[in-house]
Design a protein around this motif. Structure first.
Motif, PDB file in Angstrom:
ATOM      1  N   GLY A  69       0.839   4.569  -4.327  1.00 33.35           N
ATOM      2  CA  GLY A  69       0.613   4.232  -2.929  1.00 33.35           C
ATOM      3  C   GLY A  69       0.703   5.457  -2.045  1.00 33.35           C
ATOM      4  N   THR A  83       0.805  -1.227   0.000  1.00 35.12           N
ATOM      5  CA  THR A  83       0.000   0.000   0.000  1.00 35.12           C
ATOM      6  C   THR A  83       0.835   1.272   0.000  1.00 35.12           C
ATOM      7  OG1 THR A  83      -0.130  -0.007   2.414  1.00 35.12           O
ATOM      8  CG2 THR A  83      -1.884  -1.147   1.222  1.00 35.12           C
ATOM      9  N   THR A 141      -9.067  -5.094   2.546  1.00 39.26           N
ATOM     10  CA  THR A 141      -8.283  -3.874   2.336  1.00 39.26           C
ATOM     11  C   THR A 141      -8.718  -3.060   1.125  1.00 39.26           C
ATOM     12  OG1 THR A 141      -6.609  -5.144   1.108  1.00 39.26           O
ATOM     13  CG2 THR A 141      -6.222  -4.787   3.471  1.00 39.26           C
ATOM     14  N   THR A 180      -3.475   5.746  -3.616  1.00 36.53           N
ATOM     15  CA  THR A 180      -3.378   4.343  -4.012  1.00 36.53           C
ATOM     16  C   THR A 180      -4.206   4.158  -5.287  1.00 36.53           C
ATOM     17  OG1 THR A 180      -5.241   3.764  -2.574  1.00 36.53           O
ATOM     18  CG2 THR A 180      -3.026   3.465  -1.692  1.00 36.53           C
TER      19      THR A 180
END
Length: 405
Positions: free
Chosen positions: A227, A206, A269, A306
């Motif tokens: 990210g 991430t 996530t 991201t």
């Protein structure tokens, strides 16, 4: 909403852009990225972060007090003190039983945990600090704030990952609407930049790997984003019923006009690819505020930089709203995780006050797939309503509708 409007009467910030609301706002308006190499992360796969500059808790809180607090609580107390001063409230004179504290964080005090684990491994269990648990437990964020200011009303910490600060503000609003209290200190704080936590984020993929140029690493809505950069800090707001604020002659900086929350129920996530959960939360906030999508002139986006988050969020904004001007302050501050929503709510209040949308730092090549108008310079605009979006691991979404007084 007449008679039930919730007023924002005080603001406090501790962020990588600066200590204090004025310094943080100036840094965000200037588009100055805070990311830099972090010596504490030497040996980690990613060695950059956004730290609060020149942080001196001994000077700000007193050495004895500071040494008994984890960094995430230190940030919150300093931000809360500023917010109370801004609101013109004196804890020595209030009825503490009518004052609540609702704060958000994602993790608590991992810095204390890692430090004391080293003591355990390198020395012995007898050397572990008796303050380990009181320093690292997430609930101590609200508990210590209550002790600092004599707030004996409702007291809790909420954890919805990176939506925690926004969830806390929405929960605080509900307490005021239910007449559980008359004043609430609310917001969020986070201090998760530790070797172990950052190793975990790096392993998940991430974090930005643009470590050759830290200042350019956090690139919300940019085609070359890869990210987020981790940040730290706190944002605290003082909320009151508008009628109460007016009765005491307080300055109302903005109103919390609506709140929406939801769950993606999709992935641990990754956001829902079409942003279904965020859309639900945005529409709920609009309905709660009694406004139309076309009434929203500005969105302070979650905008983590991201690839999946920015795309999903942009799709929802484009689908739900007319044509708001969007920004993400994470190009400057990095991602403050559980504190992000609170800090960004403060920035949204300031945007409403000044009718000024801050730039999205490092946005040089807008991603054509993100079909929204994103500010790249500080932009004057006219709007009475704005949204502040937050999204968290586990698919937890929270949205605030903030309005001019």
């Amino acid at each position: 909403m007449a008679g039930t409007d919730i007023a924002v009467t005080g603001l406090g910030l501790v962020t990588p852009a600066g200590i204090g609301t004025a310094a943080s706002w100036a840094g965000v308006l200037a588009g100055r990225p805070a990311a830099a190499f972090d010596p504490a992360l030497d040996g980690n796969p990613v060695r950059i972060s956004c730290r609060v500059p020149a942080w001196d808790p001994d000077a700000l809180l007193g050495a004895r007090r500071a040494h008994r607090l984890d960094r995430f609580t230190q940030f919150a107390l300093v931000a809360a003190r500023e917010a109370l001063t801004d609101a013109g409230l004196d804890p020595a004179t209030w009825d503490g039983a009518r004052v609540g504290v609702v704060l958000g964080c994602a993790d608590g005090g991992p810095g204390t945990v890692e430090e004391q684990h080293r003591v355990l491994v390198e020395h012995s269990a007898d050397r572990v600090s008796p303050l380990l648990l009181p320093m690292q437990l997430p609930n101590m964020l609200a508990g210590q704030t209550a002790m600092e200011f004599g707030a004996t009303g409702p007291n809790l910490v909420v954890a919805t990952a990176c939506a925690s600060g926004t969830t806390a503000i929405g929960t605080a609003r509900d307490l005021l609407l239910l007449n559980r209290c008359d004043v609430v200190l609310t917001g969020g704080s986070e201090a998760m930049i530790t070797p172990l936590v950052m190793a975990g984020f790096a392993r998940m993929g991430t974090l930005s790997r643009r470590t050759d140029d830290p200042a350019a690493a956090s690139r919300p809505f940019d085609a070359d984003r890869d990210g987020f950069v981790a940040g730290e800090g706190a944002g605290v707001l003082v909320l009151e019923r508008s009628a109460d604020a007016r009765a005491r002659g307080a300055r109302i900086r903005a109103r919390v006009a609506g709140y929406g929350t939801s769950a993606d129920a999709h992935h641990i996530t990754s956001p829902h690819p079409d942003g279904a959960g965020l859309e639900s939360a945005m529409r709920a906030a609009l309905a709660d505020a009694g406004c139309l999508p076309s009434d929203i002139g500005h969105v302070n986006a979650h905008g983590t930089a991201t690839p999946l988050n920015d795309l999903a969020e942009a799709r929802v904004i484009h689908r739900v709203l007319a044509d708001p001007l969007v920004t993400s302050s994470k190009g400057v501050t990095g991602h403050l995780l559980g504190g992000a929503g609170a800090v960004e709510a403060v920035f949204t209040v300031l945007s409403l006050e000044e009718q000024l949308v801050p730039p999205t730092a490092n946005l040089t090549t807008p991603d054509p797939a993100c079909a929204v108008e994103v500010a790249t310079t500080a932009t004057t605009a006219r709007f009475d309503l704005a949204l502040s979006n937050s999204m968290g691991f586990g698919g937890q979404n929270a949205v605030l509708a903030l309005a001019t007084p």
